[in-house]
Design a protein around this motif. Structure first.
Motif, mmCIF file in Angstrom:
data_model
loop_
_atom_site.group_PDB
_atom_site.id
_atom_site.type_symbol
_atom_site.label_atom_id
_atom_site.label_comp_id
_atom_site.label_asym_id
_atom_site.label_seq_id
_atom_site.Cartn_x
_atom_site.Cartn_y
_atom_site.Cartn_z
ATOM 1 N N CYS A 1 0.384 6.519 -3.617
ATOM 2 C CA CYS A 1 -0.933 5.596 -4.140
ATOM 3 C C CYS A 1 -0.412 4.026 -4.376
ATOM 4 O O CYS A 1 -1.358 3.323 -4.206
ATOM 5 C CB CYS A 1 -1.698 6.150 -5.501
ATOM 6 S SG CYS A 1 -0.824 5.859 -7.031
ATOM 7 N N TYR A 19 1.707 8.371 2.237
ATOM 8 C CA TYR A 19 0.443 8.159 2.016
ATOM 9 C C TYR A 19 -0.288 9.777 2.420
ATOM 10 O O TYR A 19 -1.019 10.081 1.539
ATOM 11 C CB TYR A 19 -0.234 7.182 2.594
ATOM 12 C CG TYR A 19 -1.376 6.546 1.770
ATOM 13 C CD1 TYR A 19 -1.037 5.883 0.622
ATOM 14 C CD2 TYR A 19 -2.763 6.727 2.115
ATOM 15 C CE1 TYR A 19 -2.226 5.411 -0.413
ATOM 16 C CE2 TYR A 19 -3.620 5.982 1.561
ATOM 17 C CZ TYR A 19 -3.421 5.402 0.301
ATOM 18 O OH TYR A 19 -4.501 4.903 -0.493
ATOM 19 N N THR A 24 2.184 9.428 -7.055
ATOM 20 C CA THR A 24 1.105 10.134 -6.290
ATOM 21 C C THR A 24 -0.067 10.137 -7.309
ATOM 22 O O THR A 24 0.002 10.655 -8.661
ATOM 23 C CB THR A 24 1.396 11.287 -5.902
ATOM 24 O OG1 THR A 24 0.519 11.669 -4.911
ATOM 25 C CG2 THR A 24 1.888 12.685 -6.953
ATOM 26 N N ALA A 55 -5.934 6.202 -7.277
ATOM 27 C CA ALA A 55 -6.044 4.703 -7.742
ATOM 28 C C ALA A 55 -7.777 4.569 -7.763
ATOM 29 O O ALA A 55 -8.061 3.451 -8.553
ATOM 30 C CB ALA A 55 -5.545 3.970 -6.758
ATOM 31 N N ARG A 102 -8.932 -0.031 -8.629
ATOM 32 C CA ARG A 102 -7.765 0.365 -7.666
ATOM 33 C C ARG A 102 -6.663 -0.617 -7.793
ATOM 34 O O ARG A 102 -5.567 -0.182 -8.151
ATOM 35 C CB ARG A 102 -8.434 0.240 -6.205
ATOM 36 C CG ARG A 102 -7.525 0.555 -5.075
ATOM 37 C CD ARG A 102 -8.125 0.583 -3.704
ATOM 38 N NE ARG A 102 -7.086 1.087 -2.782
ATOM 39 C CZ ARG A 102 -6.680 2.322 -2.671
ATOM 40 N NH1 ARG A 102 -7.387 3.319 -3.258
ATOM 41 N NH2 ARG A 102 -5.794 2.802 -1.860
ATOM 42 N N ARG A 110 -3.162 0.739 -9.542
ATOM 43 C CA ARG A 110 -1.892 0.451 -8.689
ATOM 44 C C ARG A 110 -0.868 -0.416 -9.353
ATOM 45 O O ARG A 110 0.434 0.030 -9.399
ATOM 46 C CB ARG A 110 -2.311 -0.034 -7.320
ATOM 47 C CG ARG A 110 -2.957 1.108 -6.402
ATOM 48 C CD ARG A 110 -3.559 0.485 -5.072
ATOM 49 N NE ARG A 110 -2.240 0.472 -4.252
ATOM 50 C CZ ARG A 110 -1.946 -0.535 -3.481
ATOM 51 N NH1 ARG A 110 -2.599 -1.557 -3.154
ATOM 52 N NH2 ARG A 110 -0.897 -0.418 -2.444
#
Length: 158
Positions: free
Chosen positions: A26, A52, A99, A102, A137, A141
């Motif tokens: 992510c 990803y 992982t 997000a 998001r 992240r």
């Protein structure tokens, strides 16, 4: 993580002869980018893995398809296999994996902001899950990147 702490992380790894690697989903390479923003990072960082998709996790890191099916990509089980696979494939002393979800989205069982981390180092394997919440998001992240860098920092004894 600020520039001073990043520089201290790289310096500590260099002093200890510790090579670092990353396995990121992510965060999409943000942890690797942060590490390599420090001049001289090439002394301790040779490669990172941005995996990803599930296929990339399996092909590049050796994550078991059975683990992915049973637990899902966002799980401590997958984070553990990602970190162990990255460490083995890069010949690194310390590998961190990320992982998560997000956002936007998520589910009742795996909500937005859930991120699973793995750390593989000379002491063994460690996993943890952090619920950052639905911060959006970019903020999830960034928080995940900072947490991964903190895991490396702690592994180096800082």
């Amino acid at each position: 993580m600020d520039d001073i702490r990043l520089a201290a992380l790289i310096e500590a790894a260099r002093d200890q002869g510790a090579h670092l690697t990353t396995a990121e989903s992510c965060t999409g390479g943000m942890v690797s980018a942060a590490l390599t923003s420090v001049p001289g990072a090439s002394d301790v960082f040779e490669r990172g893995f941005v995996t990803y998709s599930n296929a990339a996790k399996t092909e590049l890191l050796g994550v078991s398809p059975e683990t992915l099916t049973r637990y899902g990509a966002v799980s401590e089980e997958v984070a553990l296999e990602m970190a162990a696979g990255a460490r083995a494939r890069a010949g690194a002393r310390i590998a961190v994996s990320v992982t998560g979800i997000a956002g936007p989205g998520g589910s009742e069982f795996k909500p937005e902001g859930r991120v699973c981390f793995g750390l593989a180092d000379q002491r063994g394997l460690h996993t943890e899950t952090v619920e950052f919440g639905a911060l959006g998001r970019d903020r999830v992240r960034a928080a995940a990147c900072n947490h991964a860098l903190d895991l490396i920092t702690r592994s180096l004894g800082l």
